[in-house]
Design a protein around this motif. Structure first.
Motif, PDB file in Angstrom:
ATOM      1  N   ALA A   1     -49.686 -28.481 -65.709  1.00  0.00           N
ATOM      2  CA  ALA A   1     -48.590 -28.749 -64.783  1.00  0.00           C
ATOM      3  C   ALA A   1     -48.360 -30.251 -64.663  1.00  0.00           C
ATOM      4  O   ALA A   1     -49.308 -31.037 -64.682  1.00  0.00           O
ATOM      5  N   PRO A   2     -47.100 -30.670 -64.546  1.00  0.00           N
ATOM      6  CA  PRO A   2     -46.828 -32.095 -64.370  1.00  0.00           C
ATOM      7  C   PRO A   2     -47.454 -32.600 -63.069  1.00  0.00           C
ATOM      8  O   PRO A   2     -47.509 -31.883 -62.084  1.00  0.00           O
ATOM      9  N   ARG A   3     -47.924 -33.846 -63.103  1.00  0.00           N
ATOM     10  CA  ARG A   3     -48.531 -34.460 -61.926  1.00  0.00           C
ATOM     11  C   ARG A   3     -47.624 -35.590 -61.450  1.00  0.00           C
ATOM     12  O   ARG A   3     -47.036 -36.291 -62.261  1.00  0.00           O
ATOM     13  N   MET A   4     -47.539 -35.751 -60.145  1.00  0.00           N
ATOM     14  CA  MET A   4     -46.631 -36.732 -59.576  1.00  0.00           C
ATOM     15  C   MET A   4     -47.274 -37.351 -58.347  1.00  0.00           C
ATOM     16  O   MET A   4     -47.878 -36.646 -57.543  1.00  0.00           O
ATOM     17  N   GLY A   5     -47.142 -38.656 -58.209  1.00  0.00           N
ATOM     18  CA  GLY A   5     -47.665 -39.333 -57.037  1.00  0.00           C
ATOM     19  C   GLY A   5     -46.897 -38.943 -55.787  1.00  0.00           C
ATOM     20  O   GLY A   5     -45.725 -38.558 -55.849  1.00  0.00           O
TER      21      GLY A   5
ATOM     22  N   VAL B   1     -41.945 -24.018 -63.064  1.00  0.00           N
ATOM     23  CA  VAL B   1     -43.186 -24.683 -63.422  1.00  0.00           C
ATOM     24  C   VAL B   1     -43.714 -25.389 -62.172  1.00  0.00           C
ATOM     25  O   VAL B   1     -42.976 -26.133 -61.529  1.00  0.00           O
ATOM     26  N   PRO B   2     -44.986 -25.172 -61.815  1.00  0.00           N
ATOM     27  CA  PRO B   2     -45.524 -25.840 -60.624  1.00  0.00           C
ATOM     28  C   PRO B   2     -45.703 -27.341 -60.861  1.00  0.00           C
ATOM     29  O   PRO B   2     -45.832 -27.792 -62.000  1.00  0.00           O
ATOM     30  N   VAL B   3     -45.692 -28.110 -59.775  1.00  0.00           N
ATOM     31  CA  VAL B   3     -45.911 -29.548 -59.835  1.00  0.00           C
ATOM     32  C   VAL B   3     -47.092 -29.880 -58.932  1.00  0.00           C
ATOM     33  O   VAL B   3     -47.139 -29.442 -57.781  1.00  0.00           O
ATOM     34  N   VAL B   4     -48.047 -30.659 -59.468  1.00  0.00           N
ATOM     35  CA  VAL B   4     -49.206 -31.091 -58.689  1.00  0.00           C
ATOM     36  C   VAL B   4     -48.868 -32.444 -58.073  1.00  0.00           C
ATOM     37  O   VAL B   4     -48.488 -33.377 -58.777  1.00  0.00           O
ATOM     38  N   VAL B   5     -48.988 -32.535 -56.747  1.00  0.00           N
ATOM     39  CA  VAL B   5     -48.736 -33.790 -56.045  1.00  0.00           C
ATOM     40  C   VAL B   5     -50.075 -34.491 -55.848  1.00  0.00           C
ATOM     41  O   VAL B   5     -51.015 -33.911 -55.301  1.00  0.00           O
TER      42      VAL B   5
ATOM     43  N   ALA C   1     -53.523 -33.227 -54.296  1.00  0.00           N
ATOM     44  CA  ALA C   1     -53.461 -33.013 -52.856  1.00  0.00           C
ATOM     45  C   ALA C   1     -52.629 -31.789 -52.484  1.00  0.00           C
ATOM     46  O   ALA C   1     -52.908 -31.130 -51.488  1.00  0.00           O
ATOM     47  N   ALA C   2     -51.621 -31.507 -53.281  1.00  0.00           N
ATOM     48  CA  ALA C   2     -50.735 -30.383 -52.952  1.00  0.00           C
ATOM     49  C   ALA C   2     -50.159 -29.810 -54.245  1.00  0.00           C
ATOM     50  O   ALA C   2     -50.208 -30.442 -55.298  1.00  0.00           O
ATOM     51  N   LEU C   3     -49.620 -28.633 -54.120  1.00  0.00           N
ATOM     52  CA  LEU C   3     -49.022 -27.946 -55.264  1.00  0.00           C
ATOM     53  C   LEU C   3     -47.676 -27.399 -54.836  1.00  0.00           C
ATOM     54  O   LEU C   3     -47.574 -26.698 -53.822  1.00  0.00           O
ATOM     55  N   ILE C   4     -46.644 -27.733 -55.571  1.00  0.00           N
ATOM     56  CA  ILE C   4     -45.310 -27.184 -55.309  1.00  0.00           C
ATOM     57  C   ILE C   4     -45.076 -26.107 -56.354  1.00  0.00           C
ATOM     58  O   ILE C   4     -45.130 -26.375 -57.551  1.00  0.00           O
ATOM     59  N   VAL C   5     -44.854 -24.888 -55.890  1.00  0.00           N
ATOM     60  CA  VAL C   5     -44.691 -23.751 -56.801  1.00  0.00           C
ATOM     61  C   VAL C   5     -43.358 -23.064 -56.549  1.00  0.00           C
ATOM     62  O   VAL C   5     -42.831 -23.109 -55.438  1.00  0.00           O
ATOM     63  N   PRO C   6     -42.804 -22.430 -57.572  1.00  0.00           N
ATOM     64  CA  PRO C   6     -41.556 -21.685 -57.360  1.00  0.00           C
ATOM     65  C   PRO C   6     -41.815 -20.448 -56.501  1.00  0.00           C
ATOM     66  O   PRO C   6     -42.861 -19.811 -56.611  1.00  0.00           O
ATOM     67  N   PHE C   7     -40.879 -20.161 -55.620  1.00  0.00           N
ATOM     68  CA  PHE C   7     -40.991 -18.974 -54.776  1.00  0.00           C
ATOM     69  C   PHE C   7     -40.738 -17.749 -55.648  1.00  0.00           C
ATOM     70  O   PHE C   7     -39.802 -17.735 -56.445  1.00  0.00           O
TER      71      PHE C   7
ATOM     72  N   ASN D   1     -38.130 -38.334 -54.427  1.00  0.00           N
ATOM     73  CA  ASN D   1     -37.298 -37.465 -55.273  1.00  0.00           C
ATOM     74  C   ASN D   1     -37.491 -35.995 -54.957  1.00  0.00           C
ATOM     75  O   ASN D   1     -37.372 -35.155 -55.841  1.00  0.00           O
ATOM     76  N   LEU D   2     -37.786 -35.663 -53.714  1.00  0.00           N
ATOM     77  CA  LEU D   2     -38.154 -34.284 -53.372  1.00  0.00           C
ATOM     78  C   LEU D   2     -37.080 -33.263 -53.751  1.00  0.00           C
ATOM     79  O   LEU D   2     -37.396 -32.205 -54.286  1.00  0.00           O
ATOM     80  N   SER D   3     -35.830 -33.579 -53.508  1.00  0.00           N
ATOM     81  CA  SER D   3     -34.770 -32.618 -53.847  1.00  0.00           C
ATOM     82  C   SER D   3     -34.761 -32.287 -55.327  1.00  0.00           C
ATOM     83  O   SER D   3     -34.661 -31.113 -55.716  1.00  0.00           O
ATOM     84  N   SER D   4     -34.868 -33.308 -56.174  1.00  0.00           N
ATOM     85  CA  SER D   4     -34.848 -33.047 -57.611  1.00  0.00           C
ATOM     86  C   SER D   4     -36.136 -32.373 -58.072  1.00  0.00           C
ATOM     87  O   SER D   4     -36.117 -31.555 -58.989  1.00  0.00           O
ATOM     88  N   VAL D   5     -37.267 -32.689 -57.423  1.00  0.00           N
ATOM     89  CA  VAL D   5     -38.528 -32.027 -57.770  1.00  0.00           C
ATOM     90  C   VAL D   5     -38.425 -30.535 -57.463  1.00  0.00           C
ATOM     91  O   VAL D   5     -38.772 -29.694 -58.301  1.00  0.00           O
ATOM     92  N   VAL D   6     -37.937 -30.211 -56.289  1.00  0.00           N
ATOM     93  CA  VAL D   6     -37.791 -28.795 -55.905  1.00  0.00           C
ATOM     94  C   VAL D   6     -36.809 -28.096 -56.837  1.00  0.00           C
ATOM     95  O   VAL D   6     -37.038 -26.965 -57.265  1.00  0.00           O
ATOM     96  N   PHE D   7     -35.718 -28.761 -57.175  1.00  0.00           N
ATOM     97  CA  PHE D   7     -34.737 -28.175 -58.095  1.00  0.00           C
ATOM     98  C   PHE D   7     -35.393 -27.865 -59.440  1.00  0.00           C
ATOM     99  O   PHE D   7     -35.215 -26.776 -59.991  1.00  0.00           O
ATOM    100  N   ASP D   8     -36.166 -28.828 -59.972  1.00  0.00           N
ATOM    101  CA  ASP D   8     -36.846 -28.609 -61.257  1.00  0.00           C
ATOM    102  C   ASP D   8     -37.850 -27.467 -61.186  1.00  0.00           C
ATOM    103  O   ASP D   8     -37.935 -26.638 -62.096  1.00  0.00           O
ATOM    104  N   VAL D   9     -38.619 -27.412 -60.106  1.00  0.00           N
ATOM    105  CA  VAL D   9     -39.605 -26.335 -59.943  1.00  0.00           C
ATOM    106  C   VAL D   9     -38.895 -24.986 -59.896  1.00  0.00           C
ATOM    107  O   VAL D   9     -39.325 -24.018 -60.525  1.00  0.00           O
ATOM    108  N   GLU D  10     -37.806 -24.953 -59.174  1.00  0.00           N
ATOM    109  CA  GLU D  10     -37.049 -23.705 -59.026  1.00  0.00           C
ATOM    110  C   GLU D  10     -36.417 -23.265 -60.346  1.00  0.00           C
ATOM    111  O   GLU D  10     -36.486 -22.100 -60.718  1.00  0.00           O
TER     112      GLU D  10
END
Length: 94
Positions: free
Chosen positions: A11-15, A35-39, A46-52, A22-31
């Motif tokens: 999964a891509p990692r992002m600071g 593909v989940p994104v590791v923050v 620290a956190a994981l953004i995953v598609p619903f 860039n939260l809006s574009s990160v959520v758009f890409d995940v959706e």
């Protein structure tokens, strides 16, 4: 209850600051890419953004199986028009 199984090894990692900026574009890409994104925070995950998970498609309200043999199209039409009339009456009062 929905169970997710994710492979976050690739999964891509992002600071955190970049993610916040860039939260809006990160959520758009995940959706879109699903593909989940590791923050990362201080260089550690620290956190994981995953598609619903997508909900299963709703079934059509048509009679099927045994009920299909006894479904009465005339009664369906009456029921449909009664609902339409009720909605017209409800909204006409307002």
């Amino acid at each position: 209850m929905i169970t997710l199984t994710l492979d976050i090894k690739d999964a891509p990692r992002m600071g955190l600051a970049e993610c916040k900026a860039n939260l809006s574009s990160v959520v758009f890409d995940v959706e879109e890419r699903e593909v989940p994104v590791v923050v990362m925070r201080y260089g550690k995950p620290a956190a994981l953004i995953v598609p619903f998970p997508k909900a299963p498609a709703a079934r059509s309200p048509k009679a099927r199986g045994i009920l299909a043999q006894i479904a009465d199209e005339e009664k369906r039409g009456l029921e449909s028009s009664a609902f339409a009339n009720a909605m017209v009456a409800k909204h006409a009062r307002q």
